[in-house]
Structures are given as structure tokens and as C-alpha cells.
Design a protein around this motif. Structure first.
Motif, PDB file in Angstrom:
ATOM      1  N   GLY A  73      -8.169  34.396 -35.158  1.00  9.34           N
ATOM      2  CA  GLY A  73      -8.729  35.394 -35.579  1.00  9.34           C
ATOM      3  C   GLY A  73      -7.794  36.331 -36.382  1.00  9.34           C
ATOM      4  O   GLY A  73      -7.001  35.998 -36.950  1.00  9.34           O
ATOM      5  N   PHE A  81      -5.519  38.107 -28.830  1.00  8.28           N
ATOM      6  CA  PHE A  81      -6.832  37.658 -29.317  1.00  8.28           C
ATOM      7  C   PHE A  81      -7.818  38.739 -29.201  1.00  8.28           C
ATOM      8  O   PHE A  81      -7.869  39.182 -28.131  1.00  8.28           O
ATOM      9  CB  PHE A  81      -7.110  36.148 -28.712  1.00  8.28           C
ATOM     10  CG  PHE A  81      -5.954  35.021 -29.331  1.00  8.28           C
ATOM     11  CD1 PHE A  81      -5.929  34.572 -30.479  1.00  8.28           C
ATOM     12  CD2 PHE A  81      -5.342  34.996 -28.148  1.00  8.28           C
ATOM     13  CE1 PHE A  81      -4.856  33.390 -30.569  1.00  8.28           C
ATOM     14  CE2 PHE A  81      -4.168  33.949 -28.407  1.00  8.28           C
ATOM     15  CZ  PHE A  81      -4.260  33.095 -29.534  1.00  8.28           C
ATOM     16  N   PHE A  82      -8.572  38.710 -30.173  1.00  4.73           N
ATOM     17  CA  PHE A  82      -9.637  39.721 -30.084  1.00  4.73           C
ATOM     18  C   PHE A  82     -10.923  39.198 -30.754  1.00  4.73           C
ATOM     19  O   PHE A  82     -10.875  38.242 -31.719  1.00  4.73           O
ATOM     20  CB  PHE A  82      -9.151  40.865 -30.939  1.00  4.73           C
ATOM     21  CG  PHE A  82      -7.877  41.740 -30.632  1.00  4.73           C
ATOM     22  CD1 PHE A  82      -7.770  42.302 -29.494  1.00  4.73           C
ATOM     23  CD2 PHE A  82      -6.842  41.399 -31.333  1.00  4.73           C
ATOM     24  CE1 PHE A  82      -6.652  43.111 -29.095  1.00  4.73           C
ATOM     25  CE2 PHE A  82      -5.553  42.113 -30.928  1.00  4.73           C
ATOM     26  CZ  PHE A  82      -5.398  42.563 -29.821  1.00  4.73           C
ATOM     27  N   ASP A  83     -12.088  39.907 -30.151  1.00  7.60           N
ATOM     28  CA  ASP A  83     -13.205  39.459 -30.848  1.00  7.60           C
ATOM     29  C   ASP A  83     -13.360  40.024 -32.234  1.00  7.60           C
ATOM     30  O   ASP A  83     -13.076  41.031 -32.458  1.00  7.60           O
ATOM     31  CB  ASP A  83     -14.440  39.882 -29.907  1.00  7.60           C
ATOM     32  CG  ASP A  83     -15.965  39.760 -30.449  1.00  7.60           C
ATOM     33  OD1 ASP A  83     -16.416  38.959 -30.017  1.00  7.60           O
ATOM     34  OD2 ASP A  83     -16.335  40.558 -31.685  1.00  7.60           O
ATOM     35  N   GLU A  84     -13.766  39.045 -33.338  1.00 10.38           N
ATOM     36  CA  GLU A  84     -13.679  39.562 -34.530  1.00 10.38           C
ATOM     37  C   GLU A  84     -14.688  40.632 -34.841  1.00 10.38           C
ATOM     38  O   GLU A  84     -14.493  41.482 -35.848  1.00 10.38           O
ATOM     39  CB  GLU A  84     -14.153  38.240 -35.454  1.00 10.38           C
ATOM     40  CG  GLU A  84     -13.118  37.198 -35.617  1.00 10.38           C
ATOM     41  CD  GLU A  84     -13.192  35.865 -36.422  1.00 10.38           C
ATOM     42  OE1 GLU A  84     -13.916  36.422 -37.515  1.00 10.38           O
ATOM     43  OE2 GLU A  84     -12.496  35.109 -36.419  1.00 10.38           O
ATOM     44  N   TYR A  88      -8.474  28.522 -34.406  1.00 11.92           N
ATOM     45  CA  TYR A  88      -8.629  29.783 -33.420  1.00 11.92           C
ATOM     46  C   TYR A  88      -7.312  30.671 -33.798  1.00 11.92           C
ATOM     47  O   TYR A  88      -6.323  30.046 -34.464  1.00 11.92           O
ATOM     48  CB  TYR A  88      -8.461  29.444 -31.987  1.00 11.92           C
ATOM     49  CG  TYR A  88      -7.403  29.143 -31.197  1.00 11.92           C
ATOM     50  CD1 TYR A  88      -6.796  27.581 -31.316  1.00 11.92           C
ATOM     51  CD2 TYR A  88      -6.637  29.968 -30.559  1.00 11.92           C
ATOM     52  CE1 TYR A  88      -5.629  27.289 -30.512  1.00 11.92           C
ATOM     53  CE2 TYR A  88      -5.419  29.746 -29.940  1.00 11.92           C
ATOM     54  CZ  TYR A  88      -4.971  28.492 -30.120  1.00 11.92           C
ATOM     55  OH  TYR A  88      -3.895  28.085 -29.272  1.00 11.92           O
ATOM     56  N   ASP A 100     -10.239  39.205 -25.938  1.00 13.24           N
ATOM     57  CA  ASP A 100     -10.791  37.926 -25.834  1.00 13.24           C
ATOM     58  C   ASP A 100      -9.922  37.315 -25.050  1.00 13.24           C
ATOM     59  O   ASP A 100      -9.208  36.434 -25.190  1.00 13.24           O
ATOM     60  CB  ASP A 100     -10.770  37.226 -27.306  1.00 13.24           C
ATOM     61  CG  ASP A 100     -11.312  35.938 -27.443  1.00 13.24           C
ATOM     62  OD1 ASP A 100     -11.553  35.376 -26.232  1.00 13.24           O
ATOM     63  OD2 ASP A 100     -11.207  35.186 -28.405  1.00 13.24           O
ATOM     64  N   THR A 101     -10.494  37.390 -23.744  1.00 11.17           N
ATOM     65  CA  THR A 101      -9.871  36.838 -22.539  1.00 11.17           C
ATOM     66  C   THR A 101      -9.768  35.255 -22.444  1.00 11.17           C
ATOM     67  O   THR A 101      -8.794  34.491 -22.270  1.00 11.17           O
ATOM     68  CB  THR A 101     -10.092  37.280 -21.244  1.00 11.17           C
ATOM     69  OG1 THR A 101     -11.583  37.118 -21.337  1.00 11.17           O
ATOM     70  CG2 THR A 101      -9.668  38.762 -21.004  1.00 11.17           C
ATOM     71  N   THR A 130      -9.818  33.175 -25.033  1.00  9.72           N
ATOM     72  CA  THR A 130      -8.851  32.552 -26.128  1.00  9.72           C
ATOM     73  C   THR A 130      -7.349  32.913 -25.451  1.00  9.72           C
ATOM     74  O   THR A 130      -6.577  31.953 -25.573  1.00  9.72           O
ATOM     75  CB  THR A 130      -8.914  33.186 -27.546  1.00  9.72           C
ATOM     76  OG1 THR A 130     -10.307  32.905 -27.849  1.00  9.72           O
ATOM     77  CG2 THR A 130      -8.036  32.203 -28.276  1.00  9.72           C
ATOM     78  N   THR A 166     -16.010  43.107 -32.487  1.00 15.33           N
ATOM     79  CA  THR A 166     -15.927  44.301 -31.728  1.00 15.33           C
ATOM     80  C   THR A 166     -14.431  44.624 -31.610  1.00 15.33           C
ATOM     81  O   THR A 166     -13.999  45.850 -31.444  1.00 15.33           O
ATOM     82  CB  THR A 166     -16.357  44.178 -30.380  1.00 15.33           C
ATOM     83  OG1 THR A 166     -15.569  43.069 -29.950  1.00 15.33           O
ATOM     84  CG2 THR A 166     -17.820  43.819 -30.528  1.00 15.33           C
ATOM     85  N   GLU A 167     -13.480  43.815 -31.797  1.00 17.47           N
ATOM     86  CA  GLU A 167     -12.072  43.860 -31.770  1.00 17.47           C
ATOM     87  C   GLU A 167     -11.669  44.057 -30.279  1.00 17.47           C
ATOM     88  O   GLU A 167     -10.499  44.495 -29.916  1.00 17.47           O
ATOM     89  CB  GLU A 167     -11.574  45.012 -32.707  1.00 17.47           C
ATOM     90  CG  GLU A 167     -11.382  44.734 -33.858  1.00 17.47           C
ATOM     91  CD  GLU A 167     -10.616  45.538 -34.823  1.00 17.47           C
ATOM     92  OE1 GLU A 167      -9.840  46.652 -34.298  1.00 17.47           O
ATOM     93  OE2 GLU A 167     -10.748  45.723 -36.236  1.00 17.47           O
ATOM     94  N   ASP A 168     -12.546  43.734 -29.363  1.00 20.81           N
ATOM     95  CA  ASP A 168     -12.228  43.829 -28.028  1.00 20.81           C
ATOM     96  C   ASP A 168     -11.252  42.446 -27.727  1.00 20.81           C
ATOM     97  O   ASP A 168     -11.311  41.466 -28.296  1.00 20.81           O
ATOM     98  CB  ASP A 168     -13.573  43.629 -27.078  1.00 20.81           C
ATOM     99  CG  ASP A 168     -14.515  44.790 -27.192  1.00 20.81           C
ATOM    100  OD1 ASP A 168     -13.746  45.961 -27.547  1.00 20.81           O
ATOM    101  OD2 ASP A 168     -15.637  44.905 -26.808  1.00 20.81           O
TER     102      ASP A 168
END
Lengths: 324, 324, 324, 324
Positions: A293, A24-27, A291, A33-34, A36, A29-31
Motif C-alpha cells: 500500500g 500499513f494503512f487502509d488505502e 501487499y 491496517d492491523t 497486514t 481511509t489511511e487508518d
């Protein structure tokens, strides 16, 4: 230290349903997402799956740095431990082009709390292998010699320019004490049957499992069981873990007609997962579970129409899942 | 600081012979051998090549860590500078599966002294691209937007599961101000002709070169020139830089018969380089020049018989090279 | 008898432009349309082409029965003879899976007035060849031994499941006295260069031509000439025979700049022919010349939009053609 | 007349083991050997197989002329009738590149006594299909409209340049009243499961069989049964018909452990058949049963060493066969 006994406890491979978890990634930043990642791992564990696999194709291994890979695996391990699943094994995708980096990935996987390494054969320079399968054998044996965790062979021709490991090659590799299983995403259940037959009761060691033979897609779950396989390691279980588990349980309980009826729903749902890959699976999760993303660029974000198509494709399976 | 003006001086792309340098490793440890990397770079510069490219297929990009890639590029830059070739450009292979890592590699290449980034399209998830070429276009444009150094498109279907960029796609991408060239390893000189025709005099900027169109193998050097190409970026130039240069010079001087006679020797030598890839090229270098060593595992070390075959395959070309 | 001297006169292969003629069918019945076949052959001959080839990929060989193949070839022969071109050679596509049927096709081609046989390697059972190229060599040599007309090797990997004959194989086959040329549709001009170099002046027989090396597409005409090739055997010449001829003439006259300018128009037009195949070529002929019709089912009939696209794609080339 | 009632009697497709019979040739002349064709057909019928298929891949369809195909089918029909098996159905391979010739082959198959036509999709011009599956659908529907005998779809990507029909396409085609089954040689049992589920009880016609779903290799016999398949159409049954039949019978009788044990011997034997193809199967038949001979040229004749390897590969299976 994360090297203490409780961290690296023994988590034997047993038959069942393993899930190659999506990442999973932040929408924005694409970092990574721990939060989730942890939430999804626990949800799957509570659904009753046998183990998780980080950094498979659905886990976007090829989109992650070495340290991100460790972050994902360590997050998953900690989430499982914290939620009361300290014995659930984690398999970590570790394939790469060089023997050296593959071993490094195996070591890093172990440091991050991984229990097994899932390894694709190298393929970039396949035309220079001499002959092809001798080099592949040498690669797997060298990795298995050096890896701190046991190896599971990953046979997925579509990901490695068509390279397809035969039953002969897999059976020979199974003789290495640190090569303990295979995931067959090729879908060849004749090959699976030959591998299962040749590796059964091979180790003569009651304390260790036999060579684990897993189907790489949920749409041939009971087909692989009847051929001697031990379960699945399949992306669809991100969407419908209980349906995947129940199909296999019913079969193992001898309730074949019920298993077959459920397999048909699973196979139809899997058709969407196979076509949509990680893009479709994430879209389906977003649509049905709120969830999921998007995958990292350049993988496309589905249009509204595509998102609807992926959601619809999983409908019957989700209805089954919710009934279990 | 390595960021000073002399380090990042302007090194325009001009027509000529570019060499995708092989990488060198210690035979025991397989660690990067910087001394030989420096020596080889200087030898090529003194032979008169136009530029070098680190981390192409012959440079074993897929076998190197990020920091090793920087080490190789920085070693090459320093060696060229120290030997009096501060204006020779270095192209750095930067392709990877994610937009994010590709941009990171471009930044790291720039930090290490690279001038241009050679970028393969992503292919692992190609079946999920939607539609295929829209995603590829988006990828290249996003990378070009973010990269501190200009991009050269690398079209090599054999390395990316058969993905072959058409002339239409390349011509469209050439409109991005930070996409400045293409290396065609596909060997399709019809495509090369269309790309060269459509991108000629495109930029209308006398201070910058036109879109650079390079052949990816030496065996179609003059074939690409007659089609409007500007030169080659070809592994064979590791073995015989002067022969590659002279063939092109003769052609450009209008000495077509002599160019054709030399091209035939080059093409025959290249047949060995094409068949043997980096394994054969290194073996040939070892046999004829006394250095070269082996590729990283799992690439095989040639047997004595194979080493002889690779050496023999380059014989006529080496005789020509030594005469120049 | 059609076996008389004038029918089977000697028609040596010389350098130039050969046209793999499209086949024509009645739009309703899909029966062979001999009137249009004859008309098209004469049109091409009057435009100055060197030879014709029936039953290539553009000639829909795989859609024709044995007797239809003979009808097409005999119609073409008679049309050429009647129009004053009795010396123009006809090449006939004769590839098939068995040695036996290939020889039969060669005999039937000869009976129908064909002068040379264009032969693809067999590929249906390629995985059973042992080893691959030994079987292919044996096939070509057996066919060449038995055929009443000389053989031209047809290397077109896209038509035979990816099988690609190397320069080594082609050069070895060229030693057979009844194997007299090769058509390289692979587009590999490095291979073409090696083959041309190795087969030049091989036969030492002033009465017979050397081994003829032809490019398989018009978009690498002058690229193949500079590499030692002798011309083209290319579908685009159905649309624009004069432009194809003139490009090659200019090059051979040493007018390289003019040849290059014309090659660029040819290459752009050929992009439409490559993408559209026989469907697009016929559609373009219908649009610009008023005849062409459709390929046999199941090949699709273009929609109005597609027909416009194919027509537009040939526009610049047609303007050039009409100016010549 | 061979058109009388007893010749064209109704032979419904039922679940079971179908054999794509190998074809036999005189070793000297390579002419069709009708005596051995008849002998082999009767041997298989007596072993209890459900039906035969002439002109599959093992039957060397691509090596036979139209009249030879009719000779083989008629010989098989007559042999079965004469030996007391007038009700055993014969499936005839009828795939070709054009709609027209495919229909012709279906008519000729019917004339020769064939009951069903096994049809591969066309693939030579696949890149011109528009879009791909629309053309394939149109092809099958046109053939099914015109054929005097019902159609069985043959999905074998390896034989048609990788073209792989999806479950969606097959399910849509199953709606045509004259398309009555599918042979899946792709080995994809997930697809098989979807097709079987979607076509079950579709026709609502007690007098006709449902859509018949057959596995294309014996090494996934029970895997296809558990997925809803009805049996196999598999080359291995030329070697070991009784073992193939018994494996399926045991499974259908609910004796799963015994079926699984036998399947493992079948799968191991099939590995030889898959690797050796028609060359290996014929060699194995020659070694164990004293007849078989060779495939038509250019298929190679096994060396003594290869013949021993193929024979050995079938040993365990033959021992099982002889015990039944």
C-alpha cells in the motif's frame, strides 16, 4: 492484564538482523491496517529475523498518534506470540522533542509490549542547547533513568537537522546501565569501530548482552561486522529478510567470499531502498509480494512509472531472496 | 457549550503586532502553569497588541501534548474574554508531519477557541517528496480544505531542515480561500515584497482582509512594512510589546526618522531574542518582569552568568518599553 | 606607469548603486573578451551607477586566473577613464582561502587599478578554526593591515559553506581603519540594521565616508535603506541599472509610494536573477541587449527553452528600464 | 629536461596505502619548505607506502599558488627518485571551479612529475547546474578528455558544500578510459561496495589496473576492503604509515582477528586526525617526530594545551607504529 509475566518476559538483545517494520494503512481511509501489520510481522519472524522495530523512520512514527503507536506495537507483539515467536524482541521508536514526552513514549511502548526503546536526540531547539552535547547527554541519561525499558540510541543526522553524535558521546552514554545499544544510520563505520571497541565486554555481566552496535542500512552489513558491529537494523529487511540474514551468516561462518558476493546484491538492492525510502520500499513490496500500500499523506503515491522503477530496482535482490 | 456564538465570533486578521506567546510551566513538575499563561496574555492585550499566537516556536509547541495545546489555547481565550478582549484573535501553531494530524490539530485548535492555524510544512520525509514543492502544495491545500479555521503559512527553514518556500509557492497557495496569510521567519524581505505585491487586493472582498504578510522577527519590522508587509508575529513582543507596536505606528504615521530610531533599539534587543530563543526570552522576562521560568527539558536552564547576559541584552529595550 | 597620480586617485565610497559586473568570454575559446567588458562598463557608467565591482560571484571570480583578474579590472578602469568616468570607484573581489593569497589579490587589484577589495571569509577549513570567529577576525584584520586598498567585508553564506558573519563580528571588524564597508548578501535586514546603527558616524572624519553598508540583492533595496543601509551591490543592476538607481532615488527623495511601486517590479525581476544566477543574468542580457554570451564551463549554456524563461522573467523590468 | 622517459615512466595504480602528504612551511615566512617536503616523502616511501598524493586537503592545496603546487610535486618526485623510489606514483590534487583551470592544473601536475590527478567536483555555482549531475558528469568527462594524466574522482561532500556523488554517477564516470579511480571521503561503504562491484574487471586489460576504489580515511580501512575496496588514501598515514599498511596486510593475509585488533587502534588514532584535520596532524607530527610546523594562515596555531591534546590523541597509535 497485559502486564503478566508472559507478556513482559525477558527478551535479550542478541546479534543479528532487526527489521524496522513498515506500517500499513487502509488505502481509502489511511487508518491503521492491523491485519497486514500482523501478517508482515509473522512473515518476517518465519524468515528468521532476530527482532522487529516498530515506529522507526520506515514505520512512519511521525505520522502516528500515541494510541496508534500502541496499537501497532501491541498488534505486532500479539501476532508474534500467536505465531510461536514469544521470545522475539520488539524495539519501539520513542524519540521526541521533550524529555517528558520521550519518557511517556517509552512507558507507552512498554505497556504495549515493547522491549526496547529506540531514541533519536531532540533537535528542534538544537541551537539553544548549551553546549550542544551536554544537553543531549542530559536528555539521554534522564530518559534512561525513567524508562521502564532499555534505550537504544538512534544516530540519524538526516532526520534531526544534521545532528551527528560522535563516538565519544555514544561511548559515554553507553555507561548508563539502561542504555544498551546504538543504531548508526550515519553510515560511519570508523565511528562504529570506535564504539564497538570501547563498549566490548564492558558490562562484565554474563546474563546481559554487551552494548549492541547495529548498522542502520543493509548496504554496510559485513562492513560493520568486520568493524566489530553485531548486525543491522535496516529497512531493506522488509523486502528481503533472508538475503540480509544469509549475508551475515556467511560472514560469521568465515565464508567471506560468498558473503561478499551476496553483500553486493544486497547493496545494490539497498540503493533503491535508500533512494525511495518508505515510499519505495512499500512500492517494492506491493510489486513483488502483493501487499504494502501507501504511506500516509502527504507522502506521495508513486506513479505507475515510479512503481515500475522501484520494482525493477529490487529485482536481483528478490531473485536472490526467493532462492534462499 | 464552548461552541456558542460568542466563543466562535468573527475575529478578522488586521495589520499589526502579533505575539507568539511563550508557554509557562511549574518549575518543579514542568506541568502547564495556566495562571501565568492567563496573566501574560492579559498583560500583552493591555499593552495593545493585535493578536496572540499560541504554540509557535516560542510557545514550545513541540513540547506539548494535544490536550496541553488545547489547555493553553483555551486558557488564553478565556483570559482574553474575561479581561475584556473578546475580539482579539488567537492564532494556533498546528504544523505536524502528516496531513491527518495537521488537520486534527486545526480541529482541536478551533475547539479550544483558536481562530487561525499557523502551519509549518512537513519536512521529516522531504527527500521523498516528488517533486518537493508539489507535495508541499498538496499538503497545504488538503489541510486548508479540511480545516475549520483559516490557515497561515509558516515559513521557517531553520525549523524544517532547511525547507524554504519560495514566493512562487506562497503566491500559488494564497489562491486557496482558506489560506489567508504567511509568517516569514526566513527574513527574506525580497520574497516578502513579491508575496505582498502579488496578493494585494486579491480577494476583492471588502468583508475579508487581504492576504496577511507578517515578518517573523521584530528586527525587520519597518523593513517589512516598506516592502508591503502588514506587521509582525515576533517573539520579542513577549518582552517589549509597546516598543514593537510603537515602532510600527510611528512608521505608519509617516514619522520615519522616529520609527527608524526606535527600530534600532528593537533590532538590538531582538539580537538577544534571536540568539537566546525561548530560553533567552524567558530568562529576560524573569529578570525584568519577575515571571517566565524555564522551558521544558531538555532545554537548558541558564546559568547565573547566562541569565545576566540575557538580562543585559534586553536592557535598552526594556528602558524604552517602560517609557512608553 | 600605471602607478601615477591620475591612476590611483582618491575615489571615495558614497551611497548608491554598485554593480558586480558580469565577465565576458569568447564563445568559442572561452577567453576573456575585453571589448565587451569595456563596452558594458561604459554602458553602466552612463546609466549613472555609483561604482563597479569586478570579480564578484556574477563576475566569475572563481573561474579566472590571477592575470585574467588583473586584465578584467584594468580593462574596466581604462574604459571608465577613457569614457570620462575617472572618478568612479572599482571594487575588486579578492577573497581566497589563505591570508597570504588574499593579500596578494588585494595587491594585484590595486596594481590593476582597483580601489577597494571585496573579501569573503575563508571557509574550506572552517571546522579547524579555533574558535571559528576568532580565526575569521584574525584573517580580516591581517588582510586589512597588509592590503594597499581598503577592505569591504562580503557576507554570503551560500558561497562559503554556510558561514554567516553576525552583526557583532562585522561591527568589531569595522573598527579597523582599513575595513570600510560590508556587502550583506545574506538578506538579513535585522543584521543590516544593527550594523548600520553601530557604525554610523563612527569614524568622525569628515574627509572619509562612514562604514558603507550595502544590500547584496536588489530585491531588498528600500528595505535596506529604511534600515540605515546606503545602497546596493547587486547583480540585477547589470540588467536594469536605471531601475535600481531610480528606486533608491525615489525613496531618498521621500517619494515612498512611487519607490515602493518600482521596488515591486525590481523585486520580481530580481527573482529571475536570483534563480538564474550568472547564467540567467547573461542569458537575459543576451536576450534583451544583444550581448552577454555564456559563463565559463562547467556552467551550463541555457537551452532555448531556458533562455526564453530567463528573458521572459526580466520582461517587466526591462520595460521599466527602457522608460527611464 | 624533466620530460625525459625516466621522468614520465609508467607507474600503475595498485592496491595499497596512499598518503595525502601534508605540506611544510617555514614558520616565519610561511614559504614552502622543500627540504622537509623531501624528507617526509622519503620517510613515507621507506615505511613502505604505495604512493603519495600532493595537494589533497591535508596538503593545503587551497593555500598554494600554481607554481608552489608544481614546486611541491616536483620536489616530491625528485626526492623519491633520488632515494631509490622512481616507480612510486604521485597523485596530485587538481580540483578547481572551472573546467579550464582544472585542465590547466592537470597539465601542470604532469609537467611537475605527477602521475594522476585527484579531482573534486566544482561546487561554487552548484545551484546553477542544470541538472546538477549532468553538469558534474560533463565536467569530469571534459577534464578526462583533456588531461595528460588519468583522473581519480574525489568525493568529499564536506569540502564542496555538501555535494555528494552517488554510486550511479561514479560508475558512469568510470567508463571514461582516462578516469581510473575514486577516493571516497564520504565514508559511505555501501556506496563503495556498489562502485567496486560495478567496476571490477571492467577494463579487460591485463596491462592496466581496474578502477581503483580507495577509502578516504584510515578508520574504515578493513571495512572498505571487505566491501571490495583496494586500499586507502588517508591523512593518518602521515603519522603512522606502517600501522596503516600492516592493518591492510593482515587483512589481506586472512589474519582477520589481528587486522581487526590493529584497525581499532588505527580508528582511535584517526579520530584525532579527523577532529584536528591538518592542524592536528601537523601538531601530532611535531610532537612525536620533531617536525611538522604549522599550516598557513588563517589556520590557527595550536595552543600548548591543544598541542598536548593532539599529541595524546595519537599516543597509542604511535606506540603501535614504533613496534612495527
Amino acid at each position: 492484564s497485559n502486564m503478566d509475566t508472559s507478556f513482559h518476559t525477558d527478551r535479550p538483545l542478541v546479534a543479528g538482523v532487526y527489521v524496522p517494520t513498515v506500517c500499513f494503512f487502509d488505502e481509502e481511509t489511511e487508518d491503521v491496517d492491523t491485519a497486514t501489520i500482523a501478517r508482515h510481522a509473522v512473515r518476517l519472524a518465519k524468515a528468521g529475523v532476530t527482532g522487529l522495530a516498530t515506529q522507526g523512520s520506515n514505520g512512519e512514527a511521525v505520522h502516528l498518534t500515541h494510541s496508534e503507536r500502541q496499537l501497532v506495537t501491541a498488534t505486532t507483539r500479539k501476532a508474534l506470540n500467536d505465531a510461536g515467536f514469544p521470545h522475539m524482541p520488539i524495539i519501539v521508536g520513542c524519540g521526541s522533542q521533550s524529555t517528558r514526552e520521550t519518557i511517556q513514549l517509552c512507558c507507552e511502548a512498554w505497556e504495549a509490549g515493547g522491549d526496547y526503546a529506540l531514541v533519536l536526540p531532540p533537535s528542534y531547539y538544537a541551537s539553544l542547547f548549551a553546549p550542544s552535547m551536554a544537553t543531549v547527554m542530559e536528555f539521554f541519561n534522564a530518559v534512561a533513568d525513567a524508562s521502564p525499558i532499555p534505550i537504544i540510541i538512534y544516530n540519524f543526522p538526516g532526520a534531526v537537522n544534521g545532528m551527528d553524535l560522535s563516538s565519544d558521546v555514544i561511548v559515554k552514554l553507553s555507561q548508563h546501565p539502561n542504555i544498551v545499544g546504538v543504531k548508526l544510520t550515519c553510515g560511519n563505520t570508523g565511528k562504529l569501530n570506535r564504539v564497538a571497541a570501547a563498549t566490548r565486554n564492558k558490562r562484565n555481566d554474563a546474563s546481559k548482552p554487551d552494548f549492541l552496535v547495529l548498522a542502520g542500512s543493509a548496504d554496510f552489513s559485513i562492513q560493520s561486522l568486520v568493524a566489530g558491529g553485531h548486525g543491522i537494523l535496516a529497512g531493506l529487511a522488509n523486502i528481503a529478510p533472508k538475503a540480509c540474514i544469509k549475508t551475515i551468516e556467511l560472514y560469521n561462518q568465515g565464508k567471506h567470499a560468498e558473503a561478499q558476493a551476496m553483500q553486493e546484491i544486497v547493496s545494490q538492492g539497498d540503493w533503491t531502498a535508500i533512494q525511495g525510502g518508505v515510499v519505495g520500499v512499500k512500492s517494492g513490496m506491493q510489486g513483488w509480494s502483493g501487499y504494502g500500500g501507501y504511506a500516509r499523506s502527504p507522502l506521495p503515491k508513486p506513479t505507475a512509472e515510479q512503481a515500475k522503477k522501484w520494482k525493477d530496482g529490487f529485482r536481483d535482490l528478490i531473485l536472490l531472496e526467493k532462492s534462499l
